[in-house]
Design a protein around this motif. Structure first.
Motif, PDB file in Angstrom:
ATOM      1  N   LYS A 132      -5.894 -14.623   0.223  1.00 55.73           N
ATOM      2  CA  LYS A 132      -5.542 -13.335  -0.388  1.00 55.73           C
ATOM      3  C   LYS A 132      -6.748 -12.701  -1.057  1.00 55.73           C
ATOM      4  O   LYS A 132      -6.971 -11.496  -0.949  1.00 55.73           O
ATOM      5  CB  LYS A 132      -4.418 -13.527  -1.403  1.00 55.73           C
ATOM      6  CG  LYS A 132      -3.034 -13.616  -0.785  1.00 55.73           C
ATOM      7  CD  LYS A 132      -1.957 -13.616  -1.852  1.00 55.73           C
ATOM      8  CE  LYS A 132      -0.577 -13.564  -1.220  1.00 55.73           C
ATOM      9  NZ  LYS A 132       0.500 -13.527  -2.243  1.00 55.73           N
ATOM     10  N   SER A 136      -8.326  -9.251   0.130  1.00 54.61           N
ATOM     11  CA  SER A 136      -8.464  -8.134  -0.814  1.00 54.61           C
ATOM     12  C   SER A 136      -9.872  -7.562  -0.783  1.00 54.61           C
ATOM     13  O   SER A 136     -10.063  -6.340  -0.767  1.00 54.61           O
ATOM     14  CB  SER A 136      -8.120  -8.596  -2.236  1.00 54.61           C
ATOM     15  OG  SER A 136      -6.748  -8.890  -2.355  1.00 54.61           O
ATOM     16  N   LYS A 140     -10.864  -3.804   0.448  1.00 51.79           N
ATOM     17  CA  LYS A 140     -11.628  -2.880  -0.393  1.00 51.79           C
ATOM     18  C   LYS A 140     -12.831  -2.335   0.370  1.00 51.79           C
ATOM     19  O   LYS A 140     -13.134  -1.139   0.321  1.00 51.79           O
ATOM     20  CB  LYS A 140     -12.096  -3.584  -1.673  1.00 51.79           C
ATOM     21  CG  LYS A 140     -10.998  -3.855  -2.677  1.00 51.79           C
ATOM     22  CD  LYS A 140     -11.565  -4.572  -3.890  1.00 51.79           C
ATOM     23  CE  LYS A 140     -10.465  -4.987  -4.847  1.00 51.79           C
ATOM     24  NZ  LYS A 140     -10.996  -5.738  -6.005  1.00 51.79           N
ATOM     25  N   GLU A 209      -3.314  -6.651   0.104  1.00 59.44           N
ATOM     26  CA  GLU A 209      -3.256  -5.636  -0.934  1.00 59.44           C
ATOM     27  C   GLU A 209      -4.339  -5.894  -1.970  1.00 59.44           C
ATOM     28  O   GLU A 209      -4.925  -6.978  -2.007  1.00 59.44           O
ATOM     29  CB  GLU A 209      -1.880  -5.629  -1.605  1.00 59.44           C
ATOM     30  CG  GLU A 209      -1.577  -6.803  -2.508  1.00 59.44           C
ATOM     31  CD  GLU A 209      -1.184  -8.085  -1.784  1.00 59.44           C
ATOM     32  OE1 GLU A 209      -1.244  -9.147  -2.420  1.00 59.44           O
ATOM     33  OE2 GLU A 209      -0.825  -8.018  -0.593  1.00 59.44           O
ATOM     34  N   PHE A 210      -4.595  -4.906  -2.810  1.00 59.48           N
ATOM     35  CA  PHE A 210      -5.522  -5.080  -3.919  1.00 59.48           C
ATOM     36  C   PHE A 210      -5.172  -4.094  -5.020  1.00 59.48           C
ATOM     37  O   PHE A 210      -4.642  -3.002  -4.760  1.00 59.48           O
ATOM     38  CB  PHE A 210      -6.982  -4.906  -3.474  1.00 59.48           C
ATOM     39  CG  PHE A 210      -7.300  -3.565  -2.874  1.00 59.48           C
ATOM     40  CD1 PHE A 210      -7.712  -2.497  -3.661  1.00 59.48           C
ATOM     41  CD2 PHE A 210      -7.184  -3.363  -1.503  1.00 59.48           C
ATOM     42  CE1 PHE A 210      -8.009  -1.262  -3.106  1.00 59.48           C
ATOM     43  CE2 PHE A 210      -7.477  -2.125  -0.932  1.00 59.48           C
ATOM     44  CZ  PHE A 210      -7.892  -1.077  -1.740  1.00 59.48           C
TER      45      PHE A 210
END
Length: 519
Positions: A132, A136, A140, A209-210
């Motif tokens: 994860k 992330s 980004k 996700e981030f």
């Protein structure tokens, strides 16, 4: 936790199935296969966390299967089962790094399997945390590549894609900022857990996700079936379900803005800019929004604040005041706000309208001899989320003012109102009564007389009171340093500012701020 069983002997598969109560131990057998090729297809479909795999199988053996799954980066943890003579194969599998256990088939019993499953689960959870973090960072990089295509964009996912920005709904603030939401302590940890239930029956998969600032999260989804057209409605269903579950869990509302990309991961930076623009205009969509950013009337380029346009509306309002026609006044306000939302959302125009209406409201208060207040003060009017809330608050404020001070409004002369308007526009500058007199077109002496006769105070008294009131607003809303506050309200010396502030309020500026923050 999902499990896939792989063994070319159906008797062995049934033995493993019957060995333990899977659901009672927190596991779900999602599928079973009798060769590696079928298992690879099932793995892509079900995305299990653990696979229990035999080494020797036809078509594609266990070792080839483990390599293929590892190369695809699906994050599966393996438990390898074999006979004694297959130990060399098993040792090769263990060397791949995603195998937690090696079991000899005829030695496996209930307790042994439960223990090895627990080890595999722990290994998967540890690896998943690392994956994860890595995803992330890759996301980004893909979303914020400013000058060239994202280095990892093509490796993260394949179009069709959907980018989603989740934002905790915050009250509107009259202080313009790049980020729509005010600073807050609401984190975004665990928000995407709400997608898992909705995902099961949908055609979209959460890639990663981030966090994107306080109370904000960016997530990327990939459409599973590339052979069909874009599944917009399916994604809307996922987002709608997740939004309801998330708000039930959090106890406050969250807005969802999403945007699609059909062909090229290099377009992810354009998608995030589109989503940020939608979130920045949240005052036009209101709280609890669920919307595709492509469908919103976002400005094609940032509209400048139109001071001349505001002047036109203010002149129309002044005419309504002069004729004591509050019905027309209300219509002008509504038309003004309607023009800010059509044909495009005009956020800068909204800020300018608020500034102009607030100035007009304070002028009318002064003309009525009433104490100055902020018509949008959250402590008195409550939280405002939508542009219609702001419009309605101004309508109420002017309506109440008309009831309170209709008789007093007629007492101020046009020249004094003109001087007050000049003072409000230039209070942060080094101005004096001479400047106001020139701007008003009357003599200094006559302007002095107007202030004393109609307001019972001098020009300097009025200017000082107004500056301190503006300083109070800054101290209540911002964490600005005292030197900045003093400069913004027309005082070059912070020490002199502090002295004047204490003389009028009884406390020093920092004491006033501390008292307000403690409320």
């Amino acid at each position: 936790m999902k499990i896939i069983l792989v063994d070319d002997e159906r008797i062995a598969l049934e033995h493993i199935r019957a060995l333990i109560p899977w659901e009672e131990n927190g596991y779900e057998i999602a599928a079973a296969a009798t060769n590696g090729r079928s298992a690879l297809r099932l793995c892509e479909e079900h995305r299990p966390q653990i696979m229990i795999v035999d080494i020797r199988m036809p078509v594609m053996d266990g070792l080839e299967l483990i390599r293929a799954v590892a190369e695809r980066g699906w994050g599966v943890n393996f438990i390898v089962m074999s006979a004694y003579e297959d130990f060399n194969y098993a040792r090769q599998a263990i060397s791949l790094g995603c195998v937690s256990s090696y079991l000899v088939k005829h030695e496996v019993n209930r307790d042994k399997l439960i223990l090895e499953l627990a080890k595999a689960k722990l290994a998967w959870e540890m690896n998943e945390r690392q994956r994860k973090l890595s995803r992330s960072e890759q996301l980004k990089e893909a979303f914020f590549a400013r000058s060239q295509p994202a280095k990892h964009g093509g490796h993260i996912a394949r179009p069709p894609l959907c980018a989603l920005l989740l934002q905790a709904d915050m009250p509107f603030t009259t202080i313009p900022s790049i980020v729509t939401a005010s600073p807050d302590t609401r984190g975004a940890i665990g928000w995407t857990e709400c997608f898992k239930l909705a995902e099961k029956t949908a055609n979209w998969e959460l890639i990663g996700e981030f966090a994107h600032g306080p109370g904000r999260l960016v997530a990327l989804f990939e459409q599973r079936d590339k052979s069909v057209s874009l599944q917009r409605e399916a994604f809307y269903g996922i987002a709608s379900t997740a939004q309801r579950e998330l708000e039930d869990r959090l106890g406050y509302t969250v807005s969802f803005y999403f945007a699609f990309e059909y062909a090229d991961t290099a377009q992810l930076p354009a998608l995030i800019r589109k989503l940020e623009e939608a979130a920045r205009h949240t005052v036009f969509s209101g709280p609890n929004t669920l919307a595709c950013a492509h469908d919103l009337p976002l400005p094609t380029r940032m509209s400048p604040a139109n001071v001349d346009g505001s002047r036109r509306w203010l002149e129309a309002l002044a005419a309504c005041f002069a004729q004591e026609d509050y019905g027309s006044f209300e219509s002008v306000i509504k038309e003004w706000f309607d023009s800010l939302a059509q044909p495009e959302w005009n956020l800068n125009g909204l800020y300018e309208a608020i500034r102009a209406l607030t100035t007009l409201y304070r002028e009318r208060l002064a003309a009525a001899g009433l104490p100055e207040v902020d018509p949008l003060d959250l402590r008195t009017v409550g939280q405002l989320y939508h542009v219609t809330d702001i419009r309605n608050r101004f309508l109420r404020a002017f309506g109440e003012l008309g009831e309170q001070g209709s008789a007093s409004l007629k007492q101020l002369s046009p020249k004094l109102l003109q001087a007050i308007r000049y003072l409000h526009a230039h209070f942060q500058d080094e101005i004096g009564v001479e400047d106001a007199a020139i701007a008003t077109g009357i003599s200094v002496r006559y302007l002095h007389e107007l202030f004393k006769r109609e307001l019972n105070r001098t020009f300097l008294d009025y200017l000082t009171e107004y500056r301190i009131k503006q300083a109070k607003l800054i101290l209540m809303r911002e964490d600005a340093k005292m030197a900045e506050v003093s400069a913004r309200v027309g005082y070059r010396s912070p020490q002199h500012f502090s002295q004047v502030f204490k003389r009028l309020t009884g406390v020093l500026p920092h004491q006033f701020r501390a008292k307000e923050q403690a409320r």
